[in-house]
Design an enzyme around this catalytic site. Structure first.
Site, short mmCIF file in Angstrom:
data_model
loop_
_atom_site.label_atom_id
_atom_site.label_comp_id
_atom_site.label_asym_id
_atom_site.label_seq_id
_atom_site.Cartn_x
_atom_site.Cartn_y
_atom_site.Cartn_z
CG ASP A 167 -1.89 1.10 1.32
OD1 ASP A 167 -2.36 1.54 0.25
OD2 ASP A 167 -2.19 1.55 2.44
CD GLU A 419 -0.48 -5.64 7.44
OE1 GLU A 419 -0.92 -5.60 6.28
OE2 GLU A 419 -1.05 -5.09 8.41
CE1 TYR A 475 -4.71 0.70 10.22
CE2 TYR A 475 -3.78 -1.45 9.79
CZ TYR A 475 -3.64 -0.08 9.85
OH TYR A 475 -2.44 0.50 9.57
CD GLU A 513 0.79 -0.89 9.52
OE1 GLU A 513 -0.37 -0.89 9.05
OE2 GLU A 513 1.79 -1.25 8.89
C1 BDP Z 1 -1.35 -2.36 6.66
C2 BDP Z 1 -0.04 -2.15 5.94
C3 BDP Z 1 0.21 -0.70 5.57
C4 BDP Z 1 -1.05 -0.06 5.05
C5 BDP Z 1 -2.08 -0.07 6.17
C6 BDP Z 1 -3.41 0.54 5.74
O1 BDP Z 1 1.03 -2.65 6.70
O2 BDP Z 1 1.23 -0.65 4.60
O3 BDP Z 1 -0.86 1.22 4.56
O4 BDP Z 1 -2.33 -1.39 6.56
O5 BDP Z 1 -4.28 -0.20 5.26
O6 BDP Z 1 -1.94 -3.44 6.04
O7 BDP Z 1 -3.57 1.74 5.87
#
Ligand code: BDP
Length: 606
Positions: A167, A419, A475, A513
């Site tokens: 991404d 990931e 997330y 993240e």
């Molecule tokens: C994770 C990735 C990252 C993406 C992020 C996203 O590690 O590179 O930019 O999610 O979805 O999967 O914002």
């Protein structure tokens, strides 16, 4: 062992490092004819382009921005006549993703991997005291035999196009500085250091690798320039009484001067800024100089307007100022090792770095960041026939990263992948090879990890046991149960955390993240997804979960700033999960984080 020394280029009594940055000639090879037509001697056209920079965002023609294939750079340099008698090299900070280097029409080196330095030995081929033509052919295609992974397809009009499994935009070109180096034949090639510290004394175990002849002597001075210790011989231990330790937010640096001598003659001298500090994991704690640290900070990108992923010294300075303002103490170099200047700055500022090898996209999916979360992309990536070749490229990048970055006090850990499909039963041997290699290469034995996406759950992930600490990309509240379902998201998140807790791993966990896309112009009360208000709500919800689990020892929000990605339905001219805009101005969430991080003690939860 790598062919050449990766020491950061410096001018010293015995070494010359000339920056070759500036406008270079530039040509895109639309018809893949450059090799056949002898572009190595001279490239066609009159276009020029800045180095360092990504080539893409200068142009107004979309076909140029999206160009995939070979691009050629050229410059003419006079190699000074007084360089004769030295070992002379061209040093490229990075060429994305692969390069072939020519001098006066003759190939001098080739390198695969777009985020680490390499040298071309031009000692024999350079014409001293004359003009020399440097031509570099760079290719920016993506494949499954090199990291980061992706595909290159051919459109019906014959143009190539990349499909990254990751991404971020496939910025490419000569994105970091190029140097002309003159080094002595008898020279210092590499230095390994490890520390054992107490308040009263530090022991620095050292080993200096040299080329040619000469004997090694070392001198250590403090920030005022006063010599505090010295040593002779290529291996040994230096003792420093009452050391000024390198600490978070207080990056005290000593200078270690390594000298190579023959009798009274100085053959070579190199100066390394070092921080005296020890990093260790003890149970659920990350220890710096024996004291627990809670990581507060970001996943970042090298990404800014106009120059793309090109190193931008002004943006670097601004980013460090913003990190101080917001109370951050750390970041991960997602998803590739950054420009060396950034580590030197972190060393001075006392900022902690998790250094990541460019291993992203080891999960087959045209939109890894999305499909990964749903499990749709799981196709047994580690069973592909390309795996042996990929592992070789990955191991080489890992070695280059560790050799390049091992002496930065700021680097406290290695992230070996981002990931990956670690649910694949065939993933384990691949991961094991990497984890073993990192341990073998790093004399400081820094903790190792990889950033795990949500499928890498306690029951499904085959590889988390290899990690010295666990790094989760999560997330909840965005890809999983966003908006009005945020309370459900919290429950689901707590359920997952309970599962991890039940394993009693006795290891620290960090969130590498978490976040939500936020378009800076959008405000809405009550909140909706994509608004500034929603980003604040998601972060508050996630922080409340982090705060409930004592083994969570760090939070690195995704992302520091908005950044460019491939265009598509999921992205509004890039990823908008930034806490700052791409122009480095705060979104509302920045004030929330500032309040939280300035109030959390360094040793939070210990
Ligand atoms: C994770 C990735 C990252 C993406 C992020 C996203 O590690 O590179 O930019 O999610 O979805 O999967 O914002």
């Amino acid at each position: 062992m790598l062919e050449h020394s990766l020491l950061y280029p410096l001018n010293t009594e015995t070494r010359t490092a000339l920056k070759l940055d500036g406008m270079w000639r530039f040509a895109l090879d639309w018809n893949s004819e450059g090799d056949e037509k002898g572009w190595k001697d001279h490239i066609p056209g009159r276009d020029t382009i800045p180095v360092p920079a990504s080539f893409q965002d200068f142009y107004t023609d979309k076909r140029i921005r999206e160009f995939t294939g070979d691009m050629w750079y050229e410059t003419d340099i006079v190699v000074p006549s007084f360089f004769k008698g030295s070992s002379v090299f061209l040093r490229f900070g990075a060429a994305t993703h692969r390069a072939v280097v020519y001098i006066n029409g003759e190939e001098v080196t080739r390198h695969e991997g777009g985020f680490l330095p390499f040298l071309a030995d031009i000692t024999e081929k350079a014409r001293y005291g004359e003009t020399n033509r440097i031509v570099v052919k760079i290719n920016n295609e993506l494949n499954e035999t090199n990291i980061p992974c992706g595909l290159t397809i051919t459109l019906s009009d014959g143009r190539k196009m990349v499909k990254p499994y990751f991404d971020f935009y496939n910025y490419s070109g000569l994105q970091r500085s190029v140097y002309l180096l003159a080094l002595p034949h008898d020279s210092i090639e590499d230095i390994d250091l490890s520390y054992s510290v107490s308040e009263k004394e530090a022991a620095i175990t050292y080993s200096v690798r040299t080329r040619g002849s000469g004997v090694v002597a070392l001198s250590l001075s403090d920030e005022s320039g006063r010599e505090v210790a010295s040593a002779d011989g290529s291996e040994g231990v230096i003792h420093v009484k009452n050391p000024h330790l390198w600490q978070v937010g207080n990056g005290y640096l000593y200078t270690l001067k390594a000298m190579l001598r023959s009798g009274s003659e100085l053959l070579d001298a190199y100066e390394l800024p070092i921080g005296i500090r020890e990093v260790r994991i003890d149970g659920e704690n990350i220890l710096l100089n024996g004291s627990p640290v809670y990581l507060k900070g970001f996943g970042k990108h090298e990404d800014s307007d106009i120059v793309g992923r090109g190193f931008n010294i002004g943006v670097m300075k601004r980013d460090f100022e913003l990190m101080k303002w917001i109370g951050a103490n750390s970041f991960r170099t997602s998803h590739y090792p950054y420009d060396e200047e950034i580590y030197r700055m972190a060393d001075r500022e006392g900022v902690l770095i998790i250094d990541e090898v460019p291993a992203v996209g080891l999960f087959e999916s045209l939109a890894n960041f999305f499909d990964a979360g749903t499990g749709k992309g799981a196709k047994s990536f580690f069973s592909k026939p390309t795996i042996p070749q990929l592992l070789e490229a990955h191991m080489r990048a890992l070695e280059e990263m560790i050799v390049r970055d091992k002496n930065h006090p700021s680097v406290i850990a290695w992230s070996l992948l981002n990931e990956p499909e670690s649910t694949d039963p065939n993933s384990y041997p691949y991961f094991k090879a990497l984890f073993d290699k990192a341990l073998e290469l790093d004399v400081q034995k820094r903790p190792r990890t990889f950033a795990m996406e949500v499928n890498s759950s306690p029951t499904k992930c085959k590889c988390f046991q290899l990690c010295d600490f666990i790094a989760l990309n999560r997330y909840y509240g965005w890809y999983i149960l966003g908006g009005n379902e945020i309370d459900e998201a919290q429950k689901r998140f707590r359920a997952e955390m309970d599962e991890w807790e039940a394993l009693h791993l006795n290891k620290p966990f960090i969130f590498s993240e978490y976040g939500a896309d936020t378009v800076p112009s959008e405000h809405k009360l009550p909140s909706v997804m994509w608004s500034q208000e929603y980003q604040v709500e998601v972060l508050e919800m996630l922080h409340s979960v982090f705060d409930s689990y004592s083994f969570v020892k760090g939070e690195q929000v995704w992302a520091f700033a908005d950044f460019q990605t491939t265009e598509g339905l999921m992205r509004v001219n890039g990823n908008k999960k930034g806490i700052f805009t791409r122009q480095r101005q705060p979104k509302d969430a920045a004030f929330l984080l500032r309040k939280r991080w300035l109030s959390l003690p360094v040793d939070y939860k210990s």
